[in-house]
Design a protein around this motif. Structure first.
Motif, PDB file in Angstrom:
ATOM      1  N   HIS A 172       0.848  -1.280   0.010  1.00 39.67           N
ATOM      2  CA  HIS A 172      -0.011   0.043   0.014  1.00 39.67           C
ATOM      3  C   HIS A 172       0.824   1.192  -0.003  1.00 39.67           C
ATOM      4  O   HIS A 172       0.349   2.307  -0.053  1.00 39.67           O
ATOM      5  CB  HIS A 172      -0.844   0.103   1.252  1.00 39.67           C
ATOM      6  CG  HIS A 172      -0.403   0.207   2.548  1.00 39.67           C
ATOM      7  ND1 HIS A 172       0.434   1.081   2.981  1.00 39.67           N
ATOM      8  CD2 HIS A 172      -0.371  -0.974   3.592  1.00 39.67           C
ATOM      9  CE1 HIS A 172       0.857   0.730   4.136  1.00 39.67           C
ATOM     10  NE2 HIS A 172       0.247  -0.538   4.716  1.00 39.67           N
ATOM     11  N   GLY A 173       2.190   1.141  -0.024  1.00 35.28           N
ATOM     12  CA  GLY A 173       3.030   2.426  -0.099  1.00 35.28           C
ATOM     13  C   GLY A 173       3.164   3.000   1.480  1.00 35.28           C
ATOM     14  O   GLY A 173       2.783   2.283   2.302  1.00 35.28           O
ATOM     15  N   VAL A 174       3.123   4.248   1.394  1.00 34.82           N
ATOM     16  CA  VAL A 174       3.393   4.776   2.892  1.00 34.82           C
ATOM     17  C   VAL A 174       2.535   6.123   2.949  1.00 34.82           C
ATOM     18  O   VAL A 174       2.190   6.930   2.034  1.00 34.82           O
ATOM     19  CB  VAL A 174       4.845   5.661   2.707  1.00 34.82           C
ATOM     20  CG1 VAL A 174       4.988   6.434   4.144  1.00 34.82           C
ATOM     21  CG2 VAL A 174       6.085   4.544   2.841  1.00 34.82           C
ATOM     22  N   GLY A 175       1.676   6.023   4.152  1.00 31.61           N
ATOM     23  CA  GLY A 175       0.723   7.020   4.349  1.00 31.61           C
ATOM     24  C   GLY A 175      -0.541   6.863   3.811  1.00 31.61           C
ATOM     25  O   GLY A 175      -0.902   6.154   3.071  1.00 31.61           O
ATOM     26  N   ARG A 217      -0.589   3.542  22.177  1.00 25.24           N
ATOM     27  CA  ARG A 217       0.499   2.531  22.394  1.00 25.24           C
ATOM     28  C   ARG A 217       1.465   2.484  21.269  1.00 25.24           C
ATOM     29  O   ARG A 217       2.254   1.794  21.303  1.00 25.24           O
ATOM     30  CB  ARG A 217      -0.091   1.170  23.053  1.00 25.24           C
ATOM     31  CG  ARG A 217      -0.672   1.191  24.272  1.00 25.24           C
ATOM     32  CD  ARG A 217       0.295   1.531  25.442  1.00 25.24           C
ATOM     33  NE  ARG A 217      -0.035   1.576  26.718  1.00 25.24           N
ATOM     34  CZ  ARG A 217      -0.703   3.076  27.059  1.00 25.24           C
ATOM     35  NH1 ARG A 217      -0.532   4.167  26.413  1.00 25.24           N
ATOM     36  NH2 ARG A 217      -1.165   2.833  28.498  1.00 25.24           N
ATOM     37  N   ASN A 218       0.911   2.811  19.985  1.00 24.43           N
ATOM     38  CA  ASN A 218       1.685   2.900  18.920  1.00 24.43           C
ATOM     39  C   ASN A 218       1.306   4.046  18.058  1.00 24.43           C
ATOM     40  O   ASN A 218       0.212   4.323  17.944  1.00 24.43           O
ATOM     41  CB  ASN A 218       1.999   1.535  18.227  1.00 24.43           C
ATOM     42  CG  ASN A 218       0.617   1.168  17.598  1.00 24.43           C
ATOM     43  OD1 ASN A 218      -0.404   1.380  18.057  1.00 24.43           O
ATOM     44  ND2 ASN A 218       0.608   0.264  16.522  1.00 24.43           N
ATOM     45  N   ILE A 219       2.190   4.129  17.228  1.00 27.23           N
ATOM     46  CA  ILE A 219       2.242   5.379  15.939  1.00 27.23           C
ATOM     47  C   ILE A 219       2.586   4.994  14.554  1.00 27.23           C
ATOM     48  O   ILE A 219       3.441   4.201  14.377  1.00 27.23           O
ATOM     49  CB  ILE A 219       3.140   6.494  16.495  1.00 27.23           C
ATOM     50  CG1 ILE A 219       2.890   6.888  18.039  1.00 27.23           C
ATOM     51  CG2 ILE A 219       2.765   7.566  15.564  1.00 27.23           C
ATOM     52  CD1 ILE A 219       3.696   7.973  18.300  1.00 27.23           C
ATOM     53  N   GLU A 220       1.760   5.088  13.551  1.00 31.53           N
ATOM     54  CA  GLU A 220       1.703   4.779  12.258  1.00 31.53           C
ATOM     55  C   GLU A 220       0.856   5.835  11.404  1.00 31.53           C
ATOM     56  O   GLU A 220       0.586   6.670  11.982  1.00 31.53           O
ATOM     57  CB  GLU A 220       1.690   3.332  12.128  1.00 31.53           C
ATOM     58  CG  GLU A 220       0.180   2.854  12.647  1.00 31.53           C
ATOM     59  CD  GLU A 220      -0.922   3.028  11.330  1.00 31.53           C
ATOM     60  OE1 GLU A 220      -1.651   4.036  11.478  1.00 31.53           O
ATOM     61  OE2 GLU A 220      -1.102   2.275  10.636  1.00 31.53           O
ATOM     62  N   MET A 221       1.025   5.489   9.825  1.00 31.77           N
ATOM     63  CA  MET A 221       0.433   6.270   9.151  1.00 31.77           C
ATOM     64  C   MET A 221      -0.635   6.053   8.097  1.00 31.77           C
ATOM     65  O   MET A 221      -0.961   6.823   7.334  1.00 31.77           O
ATOM     66  CB  MET A 221       1.431   6.898   8.461  1.00 31.77           C
ATOM     67  CG  MET A 221       2.697   7.453   8.992  1.00 31.77           C
ATOM     68  SD  MET A 221       4.063   7.953   8.202  1.00 31.77           S
ATOM     69  CE  MET A 221       3.561   9.157   6.898  1.00 31.77           C
TER      70      MET A 221
END
Length: 299
Positions: free
Chosen positions: A97-100, A234-238
């Protein structure tokens, strides 16, 4: 909507009145179209697993084929463009899916239409990937219980006709619980449930100090990250907010399963050796595959 109610017999909700099963449509970024027999090719799909990297999702397709003992898996890219890659292993699609959120949004629009045109039912979409952790030992797997934005709101913000819409980002609790329960007792790592913060940027959006632009201090950074932790993050993503929101709109159950590569309350940069990182990256894949194996006999 809770992302996939059985009240509609698992049918994908049509959220665009301009489309019908008989629409003449091109899935431009996948390189597929409705003049192909999409139902014959994809009608048996029950699980869509998405991850950022093309090589990781090709590797996951190979891993799935071995684990599910599927001999006729499609391990050649089904996309005819170079934007994404997609592989089919029995009832499972493995897609990059790529980034973001902009990248995964484009993919989700076309994958959801693909599932609709193929008349798929009872589909589950699962993002598997990596993330930054908050207050967790690196290598811990987080199965998200809720997705929030940078202001800790459970919404995905999108502009439509120049106006801002805030769409809910609820995840299916039962699906998340079932995936988390598939952790083997001897796994050697923890699986936790918690809120996931989805950001629109890797650097300033995640309070890093090492981007090209930074107008805040170390103290500011730590205060914000501590507030996120205190709010249950508890976590971070995009990507997760887009996944949760879009799946809610079309009646598809979704889950977010990511391994933490570092503890953002301590570090901005990943310092773990490459070989260990590769092993950690397999943890969400192994967990989700265990879940799929537990379900596949009942399909």
């Amino acid at each position: 909507m809770n992302g996939g109610s059985d009240e509609t017999d698992g049918v994908i909700h049509q959220a665009n009145p301009h489309l019908t099963l008989n629409s003449d449509d091109t899935l431009f970024h996948l390189g597929l179209s409705t003049d192909q027999n999409l139902e014959e090719k994809f009608g048996d799909v029950k699980f869509v697993c998405m991850g950022g990297s093309t090589s990781r999702m090709h590797g996951y397709a190979e891993y799935l084929a071995k684990e599910l003992q599927i001999q006729d898996a499609t391990l050649e890219d089904l996309c005819t463009t170079d934007r994404y890659e997609m592989y089919k292993v029995g009832p499972v699609l493995s897609i990059s899916h790529g980034v973001g959120m902009p990248s995964i949004s484009v993919l989700l629009h076309e994958v959801i239409k693909l599932l609709f045109y193929a008349r798929c039912r009872h589909v589950k979409i699962i993002r598997i990937g990596t993330c930054g952790g908050l207050g967790l030992v690196p290598g811990t797997v987080v199965v998200s219980e809720m997705v929030v934005n940078e202001a800790f709101e459970p919404v995905y913000q999108v502009f439509v006709l120049g106006k801002t819409e805030k769409r809910p980002t609820h995840l299916d609790k039962a699906l998340g619980d079932e995936i988390a329960a598939c952790r083997p007792s001897d796994a050697g790592y923890e699986v936790v449930r918690g809120k996931t913060m989805c950001t629109s940027d890797f650097y300033e959006g995640q309070s890093r100090l090492d981007g090209a632009i930074c107008d805040y201090t170390e103290t500011d950074k730590m205060s914000y990250l501590q507030s996120a932790y205190d709010n249950g993050v508890r976590n971070i993503e995009m990507e997760s907010a887009c996944v949760a929101s879009m799946c809610n709109r079309v009646n598809i159950k979704s889950a977010i399963v990511c391994v933490t590569l570092l503890n953002r309350l301590k570090d901005d940069l990943v310092s773990t050796p490459h070989d260990d990182l590769k092993k950690w990256e397999m943890r969400p894949q192994q967990l989700v595959t265990s879940y799929i194996k537990s379900q596949i006999n009942s399909i």
